[in-house]
Scaffold this motif. Sequence first.
Motif, PDB file in Angstrom:
ATOM      1  N   PHE A 233      20.896 -44.290  -8.660  1.00 61.18           N
ATOM      2  CA  PHE A 233      19.456 -44.179  -8.433  1.00 61.18           C
ATOM      3  C   PHE A 233      18.810 -45.543  -8.658  1.00 61.18           C
ATOM      4  O   PHE A 233      19.275 -46.333  -9.476  1.00 61.18           O
ATOM      5  CB  PHE A 233      18.838 -43.135  -9.368  1.00 61.18           C
ATOM      6  CG  PHE A 233      19.266 -41.727  -9.052  1.00 61.18           C
ATOM      7  CD1 PHE A 233      18.522 -40.936  -8.194  1.00 61.18           C
ATOM      8  CD2 PHE A 233      20.430 -41.206  -9.599  1.00 61.18           C
ATOM      9  CE1 PHE A 233      18.925 -39.648  -7.883  1.00 61.18           C
ATOM     10  CE2 PHE A 233      20.845 -39.915  -9.300  1.00 61.18           C
ATOM     11  CZ  PHE A 233      20.089 -39.140  -8.440  1.00 61.18           C
ATOM     12  N   ASN A 234      17.723 -45.786  -7.963  1.00 61.80           N
ATOM     13  CA  ASN A 234      17.042 -47.076  -8.088  1.00 61.80           C
ATOM     14  C   ASN A 234      16.209 -47.182  -9.353  1.00 61.80           C
ATOM     15  O   ASN A 234      15.820 -48.285  -9.744  1.00 61.80           O
ATOM     16  CB  ASN A 234      16.162 -47.331  -6.866  1.00 61.80           C
ATOM     17  CG  ASN A 234      16.975 -47.675  -5.632  1.00 61.80           C
ATOM     18  OD1 ASN A 234      18.109 -48.149  -5.740  1.00 61.80           O
ATOM     19  ND2 ASN A 234      16.430 -47.426  -4.462  1.00 61.80           N
ATOM     20  N   LEU A 235      15.926 -46.067  -9.992  1.00 62.08           N
ATOM     21  CA  LEU A 235      15.198 -46.080 -11.256  1.00 62.08           C
ATOM     22  C   LEU A 235      15.617 -44.864 -12.057  1.00 62.08           C
ATOM     23  O   LEU A 235      15.646 -43.746 -11.538  1.00 62.08           O
ATOM     24  CB  LEU A 235      13.686 -46.084 -11.012  1.00 62.08           C
ATOM     25  CG  LEU A 235      12.798 -46.230 -12.256  1.00 62.08           C
ATOM     26  CD1 LEU A 235      11.555 -47.055 -11.916  1.00 62.08           C
ATOM     27  CD2 LEU A 235      12.372 -44.876 -12.800  1.00 62.08           C
ATOM     28  N   THR A 236      15.983 -45.085 -13.314  1.00 60.45           N
ATOM     29  CA  THR A 236      16.422 -44.007 -14.208  1.00 60.45           C
ATOM     30  C   THR A 236      15.684 -44.134 -15.530  1.00 60.45           C
ATOM     31  O   THR A 236      15.734 -45.181 -16.179  1.00 60.45           O
ATOM     32  CB  THR A 236      17.944 -44.089 -14.458  1.00 60.45           C
ATOM     33  OG1 THR A 236      18.638 -43.927 -13.227  1.00 60.45           O
ATOM     34  CG2 THR A 236      18.387 -43.028 -15.440  1.00 60.45           C
ATOM     35  N   LEU A 237      14.989 -43.072 -15.913  1.00 65.21           N
ATOM     36  CA  LEU A 237      14.269 -43.045 -17.187  1.00 65.21           C
ATOM     37  C   LEU A 237      14.806 -41.899 -18.023  1.00 65.21           C
ATOM     38  O   LEU A 237      15.044 -40.797 -17.521  1.00 65.21           O
ATOM     39  CB  LEU A 237      12.767 -42.863 -16.962  1.00 65.21           C
ATOM     40  CG  LEU A 237      12.088 -43.914 -16.071  1.00 65.21           C
ATOM     41  CD1 LEU A 237      10.607 -43.600 -15.918  1.00 65.21           C
ATOM     42  CD2 LEU A 237      12.290 -45.320 -16.626  1.00 65.21           C
ATOM     43  N   SER A 238      14.982 -42.157 -19.325  1.00 60.88           N
ATOM     44  CA  SER A 238      15.556 -41.177 -20.253  1.00 60.88           C
ATOM     45  C   SER A 238      14.674 -41.084 -21.488  1.00 60.88           C
ATOM     46  O   SER A 238      13.628 -41.749 -21.560  1.00 60.88           O
ATOM     47  CB  SER A 238      16.970 -41.621 -20.644  1.00 60.88           C
ATOM     48  OG  SER A 238      16.907 -42.720 -21.549  1.00 60.88           O
ATOM     49  N   PRO A 239      15.080 -40.304 -22.486  1.00 60.70           N
ATOM     50  CA  PRO A 239      14.291 -40.263 -23.720  1.00 60.70           C
ATOM     51  C   PRO A 239      14.128 -41.621 -24.388  1.00 60.70           C
ATOM     52  O   PRO A 239      13.200 -41.804 -25.188  1.00 60.70           O
ATOM     53  CB  PRO A 239      15.092 -39.300 -24.608  1.00 60.70           C
ATOM     54  CG  PRO A 239      15.762 -38.381 -23.646  1.00 60.70           C
ATOM     55  CD  PRO A 239      16.134 -39.261 -22.483  1.00 60.70           C
ATOM     56  N   ARG A 254      13.719 -44.510  -5.101  1.00 58.92           N
ATOM     57  CA  ARG A 254      13.194 -45.844  -4.822  1.00 58.92           C
ATOM     58  C   ARG A 254      12.598 -46.423  -6.103  1.00 58.92           C
ATOM     59  O   ARG A 254      12.217 -45.694  -7.009  1.00 58.92           O
ATOM     60  CB  ARG A 254      12.135 -45.794  -3.703  1.00 58.92           C
ATOM     61  CG  ARG A 254      10.977 -44.852  -3.947  1.00 58.92           C
ATOM     62  CD  ARG A 254      10.064 -44.804  -2.723  1.00 58.92           C
ATOM     63  NE  ARG A 254       9.029 -43.807  -2.795  1.00 58.92           N
ATOM     64  CZ  ARG A 254       7.830 -43.975  -3.359  1.00 58.92           C
ATOM     65  NH1 ARG A 254       7.526 -45.134  -3.895  1.00 58.92           N
ATOM     66  NH2 ARG A 254       6.941 -42.983  -3.360  1.00 58.92           N
ATOM     67  N   GLY A 255      12.564 -47.740  -6.181  1.00 63.32           N
ATOM     68  CA  GLY A 255      12.068 -48.369  -7.398  1.00 63.32           C
ATOM     69  C   GLY A 255      12.611 -49.769  -7.536  1.00 63.32           C
ATOM     70  O   GLY A 255      13.086 -50.373  -6.586  1.00 63.32           O
ATOM     71  N   TRP A 256      12.549 -50.273  -8.763  1.00 61.60           N
ATOM     72  CA  TRP A 256      12.848 -51.683  -8.983  1.00 61.60           C
ATOM     73  C   TRP A 256      14.025 -51.894  -9.930  1.00 61.60           C
ATOM     74  O   TRP A 256      14.196 -52.939 -10.530  1.00 61.60           O
ATOM     75  CB  TRP A 256      11.606 -52.386  -9.552  1.00 61.60           C
ATOM     76  CG  TRP A 256      11.052 -51.714 -10.774  1.00 61.60           C
ATOM     77  CD1 TRP A 256      11.356 -52.002 -12.077  1.00 61.60           C
ATOM     78  CD2 TRP A 256      10.108 -50.645 -10.824  1.00 61.60           C
ATOM     79  NE1 TRP A 256      10.666 -51.185 -12.929  1.00 61.60           N
ATOM     80  CE2 TRP A 256       9.882 -50.345 -12.187  1.00 61.60           C
ATOM     81  CE3 TRP A 256       9.428 -49.920  -9.846  1.00 61.60           C
ATOM     82  CZ2 TRP A 256       9.005 -49.327 -12.581  1.00 61.60           C
ATOM     83  CZ3 TRP A 256       8.562 -48.926 -10.260  1.00 61.60           C
ATOM     84  CH2 TRP A 256       8.349 -48.640 -11.604  1.00 61.60           C
ATOM     85  N   GLY A 257      14.872 -50.870 -10.087  1.00 57.33           N
ATOM     86  CA  GLY A 257      16.103 -51.064 -10.833  1.00 57.33           C
ATOM     87  C   GLY A 257      16.017 -50.846 -12.326  1.00 57.33           C
ATOM     88  O   GLY A 257      16.956 -51.212 -13.057  1.00 57.33           O
TER      89      GLY A 257
END
Length: 260
Positions: A233-239, A254-257
């Motif tokens: 994925f181009n952007l991954t956010l977690s806790p 989509r996103g900036w890495g």
Amino acid sequence: MRHAKRQQMAQQAAEKQRKKGERSGAVINGLAVFFVAVLLAFAGYQGMVNPDTPLPREWNPTQPLRISDPVTLLTGWKLNRAVASEDQCLATLDGFAALQPLAPLADTEQCFIRDRVDLRAVGQARLNPVETRCAIALRLAMWERHSVQPAADKFLGSSVSSIDHIGSYNCRVMRTANGPSKRMSTHATADAIDIAGFGLSDGSRIRLLADWEGQGAEAAFLRAVRDGACDWFNLTLSPDYNRLHADHFHLQSRGWGLCR
């Protein structure tokens, strides 16, 4: 004096002729190198498209992405090509996901779903039915195959039978730690999906809210699949990103890495 001058002029003429010959030789050599490079490129291309080529398909840039292929330096490039075309995206998922293509959705100018699918499984893992983009489905399938299942086997000695999500499409603005933003969320175009946990083949369940913290196998598994998601994925956010993601992974096409 006249003899010396004639000799000097002869030497100058010879030097000009020599330099002219060098230039002609350089041009000829350059053309020869160019034509050899063209021939080698043509031969290489023919070798790649030849059905009997010894080049493995995962290393062959003329071969489209196949989810079951080993991961190579070309895999990410092939994935980006596949998600850029709805037809190629669907073809790549054939046999590797349970989904139904749907007509595009257009709620408003800011809220819509292109290459819309009804997704119910990727690889060995079921999902509750979710409407999302084909690009998200394909990235999920790559994640499940190359990150989630290997991590489950390594840390838990089991396989993942379900991926639990809390939605993909949602016509809303972006949420931030300081409150609502003026920018639309990527959920407004189904370019993201939120993952809350996993079900295992032994019947147990893993939830981010309950299992992210600690030093146990469940926490190690969750961190491994978070890191794996960053490959697909181009952007991954977690806790680890902020409190708004305490109970889910935000996986974005989509996103900036950003990977956190």
